[in-house]
Motif scaffolding. Structure first.
Motif, PDB file in Angstrom:
ATOM      1  N   ASP A 197       0.865  -1.174   0.000  1.00  0.00           N
ATOM      2  CA  ASP A 197       0.000   0.000   0.000  1.00  0.00           C
ATOM      3  C   ASP A 197       0.906   1.230   0.000  1.00  0.00           C
ATOM      4  N   VAL A 198       1.092   1.833  -1.158  1.00  0.00           N
ATOM      5  CA  VAL A 198       2.032   2.950  -1.306  1.00  0.00           C
ATOM      6  C   VAL A 198       1.585   4.153  -0.489  1.00  0.00           C
ATOM      7  N   ARG A 199       0.293   4.414  -0.425  1.00  0.00           N
ATOM      8  CA  ARG A 199      -0.189   5.554   0.365  1.00  0.00           C
ATOM      9  C   ARG A 199       0.157   5.386   1.826  1.00  0.00           C
ATOM     10  N   HIS A 200      -0.065   4.200   2.347  1.00  0.00           N
ATOM     11  CA  HIS A 200       0.244   3.933   3.753  1.00  0.00           C
ATOM     12  C   HIS A 200       1.731   4.133   4.011  1.00  0.00           C
ATOM     13  N   VAL A 201       2.570   3.580   3.148  1.00  0.00           N
ATOM     14  CA  VAL A 201       4.022   3.694   3.312  1.00  0.00           C
ATOM     15  C   VAL A 201       4.452   5.160   3.233  1.00  0.00           C
ATOM     16  N   ALA A 202       3.953   5.890   2.238  1.00  0.00           N
ATOM     17  CA  ALA A 202       4.388   7.267   2.019  1.00  0.00           C
ATOM     18  C   ALA A 202       3.944   8.183   3.156  1.00  0.00           C
ATOM     19  N   ARG A 203       2.706   8.056   3.577  1.00  0.00           N
ATOM     20  CA  ARG A 203       2.216   8.944   4.634  1.00  0.00           C
ATOM     21  C   ARG A 203       2.925   8.670   5.954  1.00  0.00           C
ATOM     22  N   HIS A 204       3.181   7.415   6.243  1.00  0.00           N
ATOM     23  CA  HIS A 204       3.821   7.125   7.518  1.00  0.00           C
ATOM     24  C   HIS A 204       5.316   7.397   7.485  1.00  0.00           C
ATOM     25  N   PHE A 205       5.939   7.350   6.326  1.00  0.00           N
ATOM     26  CA  PHE A 205       7.314   7.829   6.234  1.00  0.00           C
ATOM     27  C   PHE A 205       7.361   9.309   6.592  1.00  0.00           C
ATOM     28  N   CYS A 206       6.466  10.103   6.019  1.00  0.00           N
ATOM     29  CA  CYS A 206       6.433  11.530   6.326  1.00  0.00           C
ATOM     30  C   CYS A 206       6.127  11.764   7.809  1.00  0.00           C
ATOM     31  N   GLY A 207       5.208  10.981   8.362  1.00  0.00           N
ATOM     32  CA  GLY A 207       4.902  11.099   9.784  1.00  0.00           C
ATOM     33  C   GLY A 207       6.091  10.761  10.649  1.00  0.00           C
ATOM     34  N   ASN A 208       6.815   9.682  10.308  1.00  0.00           N
ATOM     35  CA  ASN A 208       8.001   9.300  11.072  1.00  0.00           C
ATOM     36  C   ASN A 208       9.077  10.378  11.005  1.00  0.00           C
ATOM     37  N   VAL A 209       9.299  10.920   9.802  1.00  0.00           N
ATOM     38  CA  VAL A 209      10.329  11.945   9.639  1.00  0.00           C
ATOM     39  C   VAL A 209      10.021  13.163  10.505  1.00  0.00           C
ATOM     40  N   ILE A 210       8.799  13.664  10.431  1.00  0.00           N
ATOM     41  CA  ILE A 210       8.517  14.904  11.147  1.00  0.00           C
ATOM     42  C   ILE A 210       8.436  14.674  12.651  1.00  0.00           C
ATOM     43  N   ARG A 211       8.043  13.487  13.105  1.00  0.00           N
ATOM     44  CA  ARG A 211       8.107  13.218  14.546  1.00  0.00           C
ATOM     45  C   ARG A 211       9.558  13.200  15.021  1.00  0.00           C
ATOM     46  N   ARG A 212      10.437  12.598  14.212  1.00  0.00           N
ATOM     47  CA  ARG A 212      11.854  12.586  14.574  1.00  0.00           C
ATOM     48  C   ARG A 212      12.422  13.998  14.623  1.00  0.00           C
ATOM     49  N   LEU A 213      12.117  14.803  13.619  1.00  0.00           N
ATOM     50  CA  LEU A 213      12.671  16.147  13.559  1.00  0.00           C
ATOM     51  C   LEU A 213      12.076  17.056  14.628  1.00  0.00           C
ATOM     52  N   ALA A 214      10.763  16.931  14.855  1.00  0.00           N
ATOM     53  CA  ALA A 214      10.086  17.849  15.772  1.00  0.00           C
ATOM     54  C   ALA A 214      10.183  17.407  17.223  1.00  0.00           C
ATOM     55  N   LEU A 215       9.960  16.127  17.479  1.00  0.00           N
ATOM     56  CA  LEU A 215       9.869  15.639  18.856  1.00  0.00           C
ATOM     57  C   LEU A 215      11.026  14.742  19.262  1.00  0.00           C
ATOM     58  N   GLY A 216      11.871  14.363  18.305  1.00  0.00           N
ATOM     59  CA  GLY A 216      12.996  13.489  18.633  1.00  0.00           C
ATOM     60  C   GLY A 216      12.617  12.039  18.793  1.00  0.00           C
ATOM     61  N   ARG A 217      11.447  11.647  18.300  1.00  0.00           N
ATOM     62  CA  ARG A 217      11.003  10.251  18.422  1.00  0.00           C
ATOM     63  C   ARG A 217      10.143   9.886  17.230  1.00  0.00           C
ATOM     64  N   ARG A 218      10.183   8.630  16.831  1.00  0.00           N
ATOM     65  CA  ARG A 218       9.346   8.164  15.736  1.00  0.00           C
ATOM     66  C   ARG A 218       8.102   7.453  16.252  1.00  0.00           C
ATOM     67  N   HIS A 219       8.136   7.037  17.530  1.00  0.00           N
ATOM     68  CA  HIS A 219       6.989   6.378  18.161  1.00  0.00           C
ATOM     69  C   HIS A 219       6.630   7.121  19.444  1.00  0.00           C
ATOM     70  N   PHE A 220       5.357   7.080  19.798  1.00  0.00           N
ATOM     71  CA  PHE A 220       4.924   7.698  21.043  1.00  0.00           C
ATOM     72  C   PHE A 220       5.064   6.725  22.218  1.00  0.00           C
ATOM     73  N   ARG A 221       5.216   5.443  21.903  1.00  0.00           N
ATOM     74  CA  ARG A 221       5.453   4.443  22.934  1.00  0.00           C
ATOM     75  C   ARG A 221       6.828   3.841  22.713  1.00  0.00           C
ATOM     76  N   ASP A 222       7.205   2.892  23.574  1.00  0.00           N
ATOM     77  CA  ASP A 222       8.457   2.170  23.403  1.00  0.00           C
ATOM     78  C   ASP A 222       8.435   1.476  22.045  1.00  0.00           C
ATOM     79  N   ALA A 223       9.465   1.709  21.233  1.00  0.00           N
ATOM     80  CA  ALA A 223       9.496   1.139  19.886  1.00  0.00           C
ATOM     81  C   ALA A 223       9.417  -0.381  19.913  1.00  0.00           C
ATOM     82  N   ALA A 224       9.932  -1.007  20.970  1.00  0.00           N
ATOM     83  CA  ALA A 224       9.901  -2.468  21.054  1.00  0.00           C
ATOM     84  C   ALA A 224       8.477  -2.999  21.162  1.00  0.00           C
ATOM     85  N   MET A 225       7.558  -2.125  21.620  1.00  0.00           N
ATOM     86  CA  MET A 225       6.164  -2.535  21.758  1.00  0.00           C
ATOM     87  C   MET A 225       5.380  -2.342  20.466  1.00  0.00           C
ATOM     88  N   VAL A 226       5.969  -1.658  19.507  1.00  0.00           N
ATOM     89  CA  VAL A 226       5.234  -1.257  18.309  1.00  0.00           C
ATOM     90  C   VAL A 226       5.536  -2.160  17.118  1.00  0.00           C
TER      91      VAL A 226
END
Length: 544
Positions: A197-226
């Motif tokens: 699903d290209v839309r799912h991949v593309a949108r969540h790549f953008c979401g991951n990037v901006i969470r990393r840049l803005a908040l310093g994290r790609r997940h809101f929970r422990d990544a091991a749980m996700v």
């Protein structure tokens, strides 16, 4: 993945004043009486010499509101009016507000360049006030001292060349995660290929990037749980960001009759409140914890520590007296602002570009050959390679031109009586550029609906950019209310596109002869998320 509106719990309706209730009743009585006249009214055009721009005749008090309510989605109605009157500018009156849509590059340059200072304001609406936490951010806030303050912070601190360089490692890590995530899906298939699903991949790549840049994290929970893909919080976060984008300038009745706020006649207010609950739940703990860290550092006189992300930058800024320059509300507002500016255009352009390329294998071949020539197959494409990938950038420019995510640019409000192309534009009018009217304008583009990247290439091999200063289409907004993050937006868009093309062979799913390039009924996104078969094309060690 289709962007869905986050679920919200019913809340007690805001108590409306008797005046507001009376206005609502009067408005809808008029609408009921005028429903039969909608199509007749659509054909009635006012052409008052060089007075107001041409448009449909309106009614007392409500103007063309009855036509707007009967003609959803509103952007398609406005573009039908442009066709009907055979002009490149149209004016409708929604209540007391004149709304002007421009579909001509020359008129667009007049608005955003020559008269940029006149059209520097933004409208005040329930959605804008909510998403900007009381008009405290840059892109949504009206023109004034608060906007100037936050604009200086954004351009000099957040989007400065030094900040962009400092966070390059985080962006590269997310590009590596993207490749591994798609490869992991391929590995789960017995024949080495799987439907992605290209839309799912593309949108969540953008979401991951901006969470990393803005908040310093790609997940809101422990990544091991996700796990390797987005978790429930990340899914809800991206959905909420797209809901902000879809409801921010949504032609709500109360945008033009502010006394009706609280009655929620369109149902928008409930959605907006639900979206803000989601963003507050996910953002606030991270932001408040970081602000407290910097408060304690100031109190201890321990000096500055290195900033790791946008949130650190915002929380660390000092006023002249040594106190924090920004309030917690300003930081929360600007965080939302940064995030919504990042997720839509890159993901939408890449999805549409790949969809078009599936039906034109020669374009796909040229793009992958350019990658193999400039980068090769023994290393992964990096941000430093973007300059040499002119054909790939031409493909994205073409996607921006034909398939923008937003049909209209954010409204500019005239701060004084003025003119556009000789037409009178009263103070308080809202002016929008039609992205599809510009990008698909047959007076500007030969065969405008044909996906042809070569039209953006020059004979002198000059560097292709994603911006379009002549406003023949809109990729990044320009002017003093324009996008200051062109460089960052280009990097995110091109790394998403280049990594997907370099890392995988993309083919249509079995039994599909042609990708249907049909827009959704209520928006410009593909009617169905793009699903393609992916197969790795690089040495296995590059995906590790």
């Amino acid at each position: 993945m289709n962007s869905t509106i986050p679920k919200s719990n019913p809340t007690a309706a805001t108590m409306a004043s008797p005046l507001a209730a009376a206005m609502a009743a009067t408005l809808f009585l008029i609408v009921a009486l005028c429903t039969k006249a909608v199509y007749k009214g659509n054909k009635a055009v006012h052409k008052e010499g060089r007075g107001l721009p041409p448009g449909p005749a309106g009614l007392p008090v409500v103007g063309n509101m009855h036509q707007m309510l009967a003609s959803k989605p509103v952007f398609r109605w406005l573009h039908e009016l442009l066709k009907l009157i055979k002009e490149e500018i149209v004016c409708v009156r929604l209540g007391p507000v004149h709304v002007v849509v421009v579909a001509c590059p020359e008129m667009g340059r007049e608005v955003l360049r020559r008269k940029d200072a006149v059209f520097a304001d933004r409208p005040t609406t329930f959605a804008a006030a909510s998403f900007s936490v009381g008009y405290r951010s840059v892109s949504i806030s009206p023109y004034g001292d608060q906007w100037k303050k936050m604009r200086r912070v954004l351009t000099s601190e957040i989007l400065s060349p030094s900040a962009e360089h400092r966070l390059r490692g985080a962006r590269q890590q997310e590009a590596d995660h993207l490749l591994r995530y798609v490869k992991l899906q391929c590995s789960s298939s017995s024949n080495g290929g799987i439907i992605v699903d290209v839309r799912h991949v593309a949108r969540h790549f953008c979401g991951n990037v901006i969470r990393r840049l803005a908040l310093g994290r790609r997940h809101f929970r422990d990544a091991a749980m996700v796990g390797p893909g987005p978790g429930p919080d990340e899914e809800e976060h991206v959905d909420a960001l797209f809901a902000v984008l879809n409801y921010l300038d949504a032609f709500c009745v109360s945008d033009y009759f502010p006394a009706l706020v609280g009655l929620d006649l369109d149902g928008h207010e409930k959605v907006v409140k639900g979206v803000m609950r989601t963003l507050n739940r996910l953002h606030d703990p991270v932001i408040e914890e970081r602000v407290e860290e910097w408060r304690l550092l100031r109190k201890a006189g321990a000096g500055r520590r290195d900033v790791a992300d946008f949130l650190d930058v915002l929380a660390s800024l000092d006023a002249a007296d040594g106190s924090a320059l920004l309030t917690v509300e300003e930081i929360k507002s600007q965080t939302i602002d940064i995030m919504i500016a990042t997720v839509d255009n890159p993901s939408n352009a890449v999805e549409w570009a790949l969809a078009e390329m599936m039906n034109k294998p020669e374009i796909m071949r040229k793009a992958t050959e350019e990658l193999d020539t400039v980068v090769g197959r023994d290393r992964l494409v990096q941000e430093g390679d973007i300059r040499g990938l002119n054909y790939l950038k031409a493909c994205i420019r073409e996607a921006f031109r034909i398939h923008p995510y937003h049909p209209l640019s954010p409204p500019r409000v005239a701060m004084a009586d003025t003119t556009i192309a000789g037409y009178s534009i009263p103070k308080g009018s809202q002016v929008m550029l039609s992205r599809i009217g510009l990008g698909r304008n047959p007076k500007v583009w030969d065969e405008p609906l044909e996906f042809r990247p070569e039209r953006h290439l020059t004979t002198d091999d000059a560097d292709v950019t994603l911006s379009e200063p002549e406003l023949r289409f809109v990729s990044f907004n320009t002017g003093r209310r324009g996008c200051p993050g062109i460089s960052l937006g280009t990097e995110i868009t091109m790394m998403l596109f280049a990594r997907l093309l370099q890392g995988f062979v993309w083919t249509k799913p079995p039994g599909v002869d042609r990708i249907e390039l049909r827009e959704a009924d209520t928006s410009l996104v593909l009617a169905q998320p793009l699903r393609l078969q992916a197969e790795p094309r690089l040495p296995a060690h590059l995906y590790l």
